[in-house]
Write a protein that holds these residues in place. Structure first.
Motif, PDB file in Angstrom:
ATOM      1  N   VAL A  50       0.715  -0.835   0.100  1.00 33.58           N
ATOM      2  CA  VAL A  50      -0.270   0.112  -0.023  1.00 33.58           C
ATOM      3  C   VAL A  50       0.968   0.868   0.154  1.00 33.58           C
ATOM      4  N   PHE A  51       0.952   1.939  -0.832  1.00 35.54           N
ATOM      5  CA  PHE A  51       1.623   3.374  -1.306  1.00 35.54           C
ATOM      6  C   PHE A  51       0.631   3.707  -2.258  1.00 35.54           C
ATOM      7  N   TYR A  52       1.625   5.486  -2.197  1.00 35.18           N
ATOM      8  CA  TYR A  52       1.249   6.379  -3.729  1.00 35.18           C
ATOM      9  C   TYR A  52       0.796   5.988  -4.883  1.00 35.18           C
ATOM     10  N   ASN A  53       0.833   4.616  -5.347  1.00 31.52           N
ATOM     11  CA  ASN A  53       0.752   4.251  -6.827  1.00 31.52           C
ATOM     12  C   ASN A  53      -1.156   3.200  -6.421  1.00 31.52           C
ATOM     13  N   GLN A  54      -1.268   3.076  -5.337  1.00 29.06           N
ATOM     14  CA  GLN A  54      -1.885   1.903  -4.617  1.00 29.06           C
ATOM     15  C   GLN A  54      -2.558   2.078  -3.676  1.00 29.06           C
ATOM     16  N   PRO A  55      -3.347   2.703  -3.272  1.00 28.93           N
ATOM     17  CA  PRO A  55      -2.912   3.434  -1.532  1.00 28.93           C
ATOM     18  C   PRO A  55      -4.819   2.783  -1.114  1.00 28.93           C
ATOM     19  N   VAL A  56      -5.226   1.752  -1.716  1.00 29.48           N
ATOM     20  CA  VAL A  56      -6.023   1.141  -1.270  1.00 29.48           C
ATOM     21  C   VAL A  56      -6.188  -0.346  -1.150  1.00 29.48           C
ATOM     22  N   HIS A  57      -5.710  -1.603   0.291  1.00 27.25           N
ATOM     23  CA  HIS A  57      -5.911  -3.312  -0.018  1.00 27.25           C
ATOM     24  C   HIS A  57      -6.586  -3.150   0.179  1.00 27.25           C
ATOM     25  N   ALA A  58      -6.572  -4.137  -0.720  1.00 27.76           N
ATOM     26  CA  ALA A  58      -7.993  -4.982  -1.323  1.00 27.76           C
ATOM     27  C   ALA A  58      -9.426  -5.296  -0.153  1.00 27.76           C
ATOM     28  N   SER A  59      -9.183  -6.041   0.616  1.00 31.03           N
ATOM     29  CA  SER A  59      -9.365  -5.899   2.263  1.00 31.03           C
ATOM     30  C   SER A  59     -10.288  -5.010   2.177  1.00 31.03           C
ATOM     31  N   GLY A  60      -9.722  -3.211   2.296  1.00 33.65           N
ATOM     32  CA  GLY A  60      -9.391  -1.808   3.186  1.00 33.65           C
ATOM     33  C   GLY A  60      -9.426  -1.845   4.233  1.00 33.65           C
ATOM     34  N   ALA A  61      -8.310  -2.833   4.617  1.00 36.90           N
ATOM     35  CA  ALA A  61      -7.951  -2.753   6.686  1.00 36.90           C
ATOM     36  C   ALA A  61      -7.022  -1.879   6.100  1.00 36.90           C
ATOM     37  N   VAL A  62      -6.035  -0.922   5.031  1.00 38.04           N
ATOM     38  CA  VAL A  62      -5.124  -0.456   5.188  1.00 38.04           C
ATOM     39  C   VAL A  62      -5.699   0.945   4.121  1.00 38.04           C
ATOM     40  N   ARG A  63      -4.981   1.854   4.762  1.00 36.03           N
ATOM     41  CA  ARG A  63      -4.937   2.170   3.389  1.00 36.03           C
ATOM     42  C   ARG A  63      -3.831   3.873   3.463  1.00 36.03           C
ATOM     43  N   HIS A  64      -3.593   4.558   2.132  1.00 35.03           N
ATOM     44  CA  HIS A  64      -2.718   5.823   1.953  1.00 35.03           C
ATOM     45  C   HIS A  64      -3.855   6.751   2.525  1.00 35.03           C
TER      46      HIS A  64
END
Length: 424
Positions: A50-64
């Motif tokens: 999870v980082f600036y080009n991929q800001p949301v994990h598929a689970s929604g649990a981790v976000r940038h």
């Protein structure tokens, strides 16, 4: 109180905000926060980054959640909903990368873990011994006896974000990303210092495309970029606006009065809009007012998503441009208006990100607003016939009496349209 390197502490919260901060100034590199979700010592696949080009994990649990800068301090934030992190994930690595320099040039680097609900600081780690590192594992959240704890790691890499990512099993498309040993190790026995176990894939699905780490940041000194040279002239281009409000400054005057307006009873509602001109001479606007949401598969080949009032980077205000029809587009001006909740952009921190389906993302921050403006021209997309160019505007405009924000932008950029009152 800051914990020492190698120290650990329980995290008594269901959800947390991870805030990286540093002192900004001349010659200080920009810093980006990222997170890696590990199982068996490595990511399960590239989606666990999870980082600036991929800001949301598929689970929604981790976000940038995005950046902010104020009073000589920069910050980048991640959010982790510990209650919904998948059971297979044993650790969440909190990392940072420096762009345009090393962490030895970044003063005051620290990471804080905050209770997302109450805002209280739970733990803090201050990094004080960086030298040549261009990426850092600052800390990690890890499971222990049915709960979560945070460990201060302080492990550095001189191979940048690409080297750190590949070390944990991420495949990247940037050149020169051979995994490298850490440049500055933490105390003996800390996670990540030894060779991790093989990745826990097991789905049998085809490997996704490598993660793209590159990005382009527009500044006053370098305000334009060619999408053609970047290879970003086809597919869908997402335009995102996200924002945060800064604390009201001390003192008096109109600036203070406008700051108080941001804290009024109405939620701050910004509207992302676009003026367009096609090569056949037709002109128009895409905006929430009047339900002029546009279309991707028919003129104007621009579509506005729903209205957002939070400014979160994962949502925010979004437009999409269908660049498969870019030969029919002459120019597009992206701009933002304040619909309600404030009289001016004073005390507002906003970031614009244009993400082509192909090519590097383009981002920039808005300058501080020092005039009583409720409309800001963000960026121009210009088709010269041989080149597709994005140009940073970041231009605050002050409407004349009786002029709407839209008409003000039209007048400033010579669109030549007729305007009537509208509602959403």
């Amino acid at each position: 109180m800051s914990m020492p390197k190698g120290g650990n502490a329980p995290v008594d919260a269901g959800a947390v905000r991870i805030e990286l901060s540093w002192r900004t100034g001349s010659g200080v590199p920009d810093v980006d926060a990222s997170a890696l979700l590990l199982s068996g010592g490595k990511v399960r696949d590239d989606g666990d980054f999870v980082f600036y080009n991929q800001p949301v994990h598929a689970s929604g649990a981790v976000r940038h959640e995005g950046k902010r800068a104020e009073h000589g301090t920069g910050a980048d934030t991640l959010s982790v909903d510990l209650a919904t992190v998948e059971p297979a994930v044993e650790r969440v690595i909190i990392a940072a990368s420096a762009e345009g320099g090393t962490f030895g040039q970044v003063p005051g680097l620290s990471v804080r873990v905050l209770d997302a609900a109450a805002g209280d600081e739970l733990v803090r780690f201050d990094s004080q011994d960086a030298t040549v590192e261009t990426a850092f594992v600052l800390g990690e959240l890890y499971r222990r006896q049915g709960g979560w704890k945070f460990r201060a790691v302080g492990q550095g890499y001189d191979s940048g974000l690409a080297g750190l990512a590949t070390d944990y099993g991420i495949s990247v498309d940037d050149p020169g990303t051979t995994p490298a040993a850490p440049a500055h190790d933490a105390s003996q026995g800390q996670p990540g210092a030894s060779t991790p176990a093989p990745p826990a894939h097991g789905t049998g699905a085809p490997a996704p495309a490598p993660v793209r780490l590159s990005k382009v940041t527009l500044t006053k000194e370098a305000p334009a970029v060619s999408l053609t040279k970047q290879g970003g002239t086809s597919g869908a281009m997402r335009v995102n606006l996200n924002w945060q409000t800064r604390p009201a400054p001390s003192g008096s005057g109109w600036g203070r009065k406008l700051s108080r307006a941001l804290a009024g009873p109405a939620a701050l509602d910004l509207d992302l809009c676009a003026l367009y001109e096609l090569t056949d001479g037709s002109k128009g606007v895409v905006q929430a007012l009047g339900n002029a949401f546009g279309s991707l598969d028919a003129p104007p080949y621009i579509h506005l998503d729903g209205d957002d009032r939070t400014g979160a980077v994962a949502a925010g205000e979004n437009l999409t441009v269908n660049l498969d029809h870019q030969r029919l587009i002459k120019r597009i001006l992206f701009f933002v208006t304040i619909y309600e909740g404030a009289r001016s952009f004073a005390d507002l921190n906003a970031t614009v990100t244009l993400t082509p389906q192909r090519g590097a993302p383009v981002d920039f921050s808005l300058d501080e607003c020092t005039v009583p403006s409720n409309v800001c021209a963000l960026a121009l997309l210009i088709n010269t016939g041989s080149d597709l160019v994005v140009q940073r505007e970041a231009r605050y405009l002050v409407p004349e009496r009786g002029f709407s924000p839209q008409r003000t932008v039209d007048q400033a950029y010579g669109w030549g349209m007729r305007w009537a009152p509208g509602r959403k």
